[in-house]
Design an enzyme around this catalytic site. Structure first.
Site, PDB file in Angstrom:
ATOM      1  N   HIS A   1       0.847  -1.193   0.000  1.00 31.42           N
ATOM      2  CA  HIS A   1       0.000   0.000   0.000  1.00 31.42           C
ATOM      3  C   HIS A   1       0.883   1.244   0.000  1.00 31.42           C
ATOM      4  CE1 HIS A   1       0.810   0.617   4.233  1.00 31.42           C
ATOM      5  NE2 HIS A   1       0.427  -0.621   4.496  1.00 31.42           N
TER       6      HIS A   1
ATOM      7  N   HIS B   1       4.082   1.634   2.227  1.00 31.19           N
ATOM      8  CA  HIS B   1       5.281   0.925   1.750  1.00 31.19           C
ATOM      9  C   HIS B   1       5.921   1.698   0.589  1.00 31.19           C
ATOM     10  CE1 HIS B   1       2.594  -2.589   3.093  1.00 31.19           C
ATOM     11  NE2 HIS B   1       3.449  -2.363   4.066  1.00 31.19           N
TER      12      HIS B   1
ATOM     13  N   CYS C   1       1.085  -8.615  21.115  1.00 31.14           N
ATOM     14  CA  CYS C   1       0.241  -8.237  19.965  1.00 31.14           C
ATOM     15  C   CYS C   1       0.623  -9.123  18.779  1.00 31.14           C
ATOM     16  CB  CYS C   1       0.424  -6.769  19.585  1.00 31.14           C
ATOM     17  SG  CYS C   1      -0.400  -6.391  18.009  1.00 31.14           S
TER      18      CYS C   1
ATOM     19  N   CYS D   1       1.769  -7.097  15.627  1.00 30.34           N
ATOM     20  CA  CYS D   1       3.134  -6.545  15.691  1.00 30.34           C
ATOM     21  C   CYS D   1       4.159  -7.653  15.834  1.00 30.34           C
ATOM     22  CB  CYS D   1       3.344  -5.662  16.914  1.00 30.34           C
ATOM     23  SG  CYS D   1       2.477  -4.119  16.909  1.00 30.34           S
TER      24      CYS D   1
ATOM     25  N   CYS E   1      -3.119  -2.711  21.977  1.00 30.50           N
ATOM     26  CA  CYS E   1      -1.864  -2.405  21.286  1.00 30.50           C
ATOM     27  C   CYS E   1      -1.844  -0.929  20.889  1.00 30.50           C
ATOM     28  CB  CYS E   1      -1.755  -3.282  20.038  1.00 30.50           C
ATOM     29  SG  CYS E   1      -0.460  -2.721  18.909  1.00 30.50           S
TER      30      CYS E   1
ATOM     31  N   HIS F   1      -2.020  -1.131  16.757  1.00 29.52           N
ATOM     32  CA  HIS F   1      -3.184  -1.731  16.100  1.00 29.52           C
ATOM     33  C   HIS F   1      -4.478  -1.561  16.884  1.00 29.52           C
ATOM     34  CE1 HIS F   1       0.316  -3.865  14.311  1.00 29.52           C
ATOM     35  NE2 HIS F   1      -0.366  -3.591  13.225  1.00 29.52           N
TER      36      HIS F   1
ATOM     37  N   LYS G   1      -5.919   8.044  10.533  1.00 26.31           N
ATOM     38  CA  LYS G   1      -5.125   6.933  10.007  1.00 26.31           C
ATOM     39  C   LYS G   1      -5.846   6.350   8.780  1.00 26.31           C
ATOM     40  CE  LYS G   1      -2.818   2.875  11.734  1.00 26.31           C
ATOM     41  NZ  LYS G   1      -2.839   1.791  12.659  1.00 26.31           N
TER      42      LYS G   1
ATOM     43  N   LYS H   1      -9.316   1.159   5.178  1.00 23.56           N
ATOM     44  CA  LYS H   1     -10.308   0.887   4.141  1.00 23.56           C
ATOM     45  C   LYS H   1     -11.705   1.225   4.633  1.00 23.56           C
ATOM     46  CE  LYS H   1      -8.136  -2.125   0.912  1.00 23.56           C
ATOM     47  NZ  LYS H   1      -7.322  -3.291   1.227  1.00 23.56           N
TER      48      LYS H   1
END
Ligand code: MSP
Length: 500
Positions: free
Chosen positions: A17, A20, A125, A128, A143, A146, A296, A299
């Site tokens: 995505h 990256h 987690c 992670c 977490c 997340h 953040k 989707k």
């Protein structure tokens, strides 16, 4: 001079995505810039394929982990050229050569006496692949990254005696204030260190998907150590029959996002010290790309910017330019398709593209394409004075946004120069021919130097422009203005950034 730059290796439990793409693009800008300066460059990216995150995702999809890894590694591998990333190698942590070297290095850590067996119990987690220490845990036992509820895990593990590196790591930070950049991240890492380092687990017992611990094969190494070591192992086998380790180790820059700071700025130097290896020169920690609403990207919120959509609509060069320009490197920043569109039209098409088109068109129209061989206008020359050095020193600190801003101020300067000197008026009077020669030569030379400076950001369009200017070299010795750009014959140029 050798320069070794890396991106994190990306988890293959999901598809590539924008986040990256972002890190890879910035690392590529640095790699290309250093190649311009004649450095011996190695640029590494790749995929992280072991551990719970991948094993769990594979199980959820009813696949063997290797099948999922192969499938998604291909997607990451294909992403690099789409981004025009010039990586010298693509590492996969399932490569046999990598796994063998991980065993070698960690065996040394074991032989040096920095490991022991014990029971680990803590809040874990699975996304992670990390146990969280007290001050990291969010309310409701969640977490911090997340926001999912943490799991209580207890298992027999091999431990890495991180606590024994408390002083060495503090000394590293004291001796090398630029080990972690920017400053705020250095402070964050140091305060974690100063709060007291605890030993961490080095292996997993229940998990099978990983690199076996050579002295206790019922265990696999904790995925983070397997992953971090990619930066080192790759040099051993990236080139067949050649070991690049001495040439490139220690790494010059690890570029990472802020989510993985602790691993790179604390665990990583410690494990290297434990294995008698040199510590990298710099870890640059960048911020997060956020959705257009400042939240953040996710989707479910519908605020995700898809790199492939941007590439399809505006091209790779625009994506590269936009991300570096709109998000100040180091900080967080919102991104969205509307903002891409605005930057594309206002800066790439109207400012840069237009400067290129009209400069070349005027030289063709008024001088049959021949760049006049005359002295350049000192008013413009002085505005480029020292620019190449300033850009280089900003990029030495990985400040890709500030360096681009320096360059862009000169793009704007050149556009003002066109307006002020009004070549179309000079062309009407024979008496103004010498002045017109000077303006055209100055613009051609400034445009050429700007293309060289912009090359790391937008390699394809700048190369197109340089060849239209009959000055194809992108070496950094061409980043400042020559005394004249005369003697060249330019050729017609299609719009570099056509209106969308
Ligand atoms: N596999 C580990 C890294 C191991 S490195 C030895 C991992 N992988 S990841 O796929 O989750 O990639 C995390 C990295 O992707 C971040 O550190 C950052 O470089 C990039 N990004 C992912 N999402 C991002 C944003 N939303 N914004 C900016 N970069 C982000 O962690």
């Amino acid at each position: 001079m050798s320069f070794y730059v890396t991106t994190p290796i990306y988890y293959v439990n999901a598809q590539p995505h924008l986040g990256h793409a972002y890190t890879t693009i910035v690392a590529d800008v640095l790699a290309r810039h250093m190649r311009q300066r004649g450095a011996d460059v190695f640029f590494l990216t790749g995929t992280d394929e072991h551990g719970e995150p991948v094993a769990d995702a594979a199980r959820d999809q009813g696949l063997e982990p290797q099948v999922l890894a192969d499938r998604n590694a291909e997607r990451f591998k294909a992403l690099a050229p789409q981004l025009e990333a010039s990586n010298d190698f693509f590492i996969r942590t399932t490569d046999d050569e990598h796994m063998r070297r991980v065993q070698e290095v960690l065996q040394r850590v074991h032989d040096n006496g920095y490991t022991y067996k014990g029971i680990y119990e803590g809040w874990y987690c699975p996304r992670c692949a990390d146990f969280k220490v007290e001050n990291e845990i969010l309310e409701g036992n969640r977490c911090p990254i997340h926001e999912i509820v943490l799991e209580r895990h207890s298992e027999e593990n091999w431990f890495f005696a991180l606590s024994r590196f408390q002083e060495s790591i503090q000394r590293l930070y004291a001796d090398r204030p630029d080990f972690v950049m920017p400053q705020a991240r250095y402070n964050e890492a140091l305060s974690f260190i100063n709060s007291g380092l605890e030993d961490i687990s080095l292996s997993r017992h229940r998990l099978k998907w990983g690199v076996p611990v050579p002295w206790d094969p019922d265990h696999v190494f904790y995925v983070w150590f397997d992953a971090l070591l990619n930066y080192y192992t790759a040099l051993g086998y990236a080139r067949e029959g050649e070991d690049l380790t001495d040439r490139f180790w220690p790494a010059t820059y690890h570029i990472i996002g802020k989510d993985i700071l602790k691993f790179h700025t604390v665990f990583w130097p410690a494990i290297l010290m434990a294995a008698d290896l040199a510590v990298p020169e710099h870890v640059f920690v960048h911020g997060f790309l956020l959705g257009s609403d400042g939240r953040k990207m996710s989707k479910s919120l519908g605020n995700v910017l898809d790199p492939f959509e941007v590439i399809e609509r505006f091209g790779t060069e625009a994506l590269r330019f936009y991300l570096v320009r709109d998000v100040s490197f180091g900080g967080d920043g919102s991104v969205g398709m509307d903002a891409v569109h605005v930057r594309y039209e206002s800066e790439l098409a109207n400012e840069y593209g237009n400067l290129a088109s009209r400069t070349i068109a005027m030289i063709l129209r008024y001088r049959d394409g021949a760049v006049p061989d005359v002295e350049l206008d000192p008013a413009v020359v002085s505005d480029f004075d020292g620019l190449d050095e300033r850009v280089a020193s900003l990029l030495d600190r990985a400040d890709v946004t500030a360096a681009l801003e320096q360059i862009w101020q000169r793009v704007r300067r050149c556009n003002r120069y066109v307006e002020e000197s009004a070549p179309w008026q000079l062309a009407r009077e024979d008496g103004d021919a010498a002045r017109l020669d000077c303006v055209l030569a100055t613009l051609a030379e400034a445009l050429r130097a700007l293309a060289v400076l912009l090359y790391p950001y937008m390699p394809t369009s700048t190369e197109t422009l340089l060849s239209a200017l009959a000055a194809p070299g992108w070496g950094y010795d061409g980043a400042s203005l020559a005394s004249s750009g005369g003697g060249r014959t330019v050729s017609a140029l299609e719009p570099l950034f056509p209106k969308r």
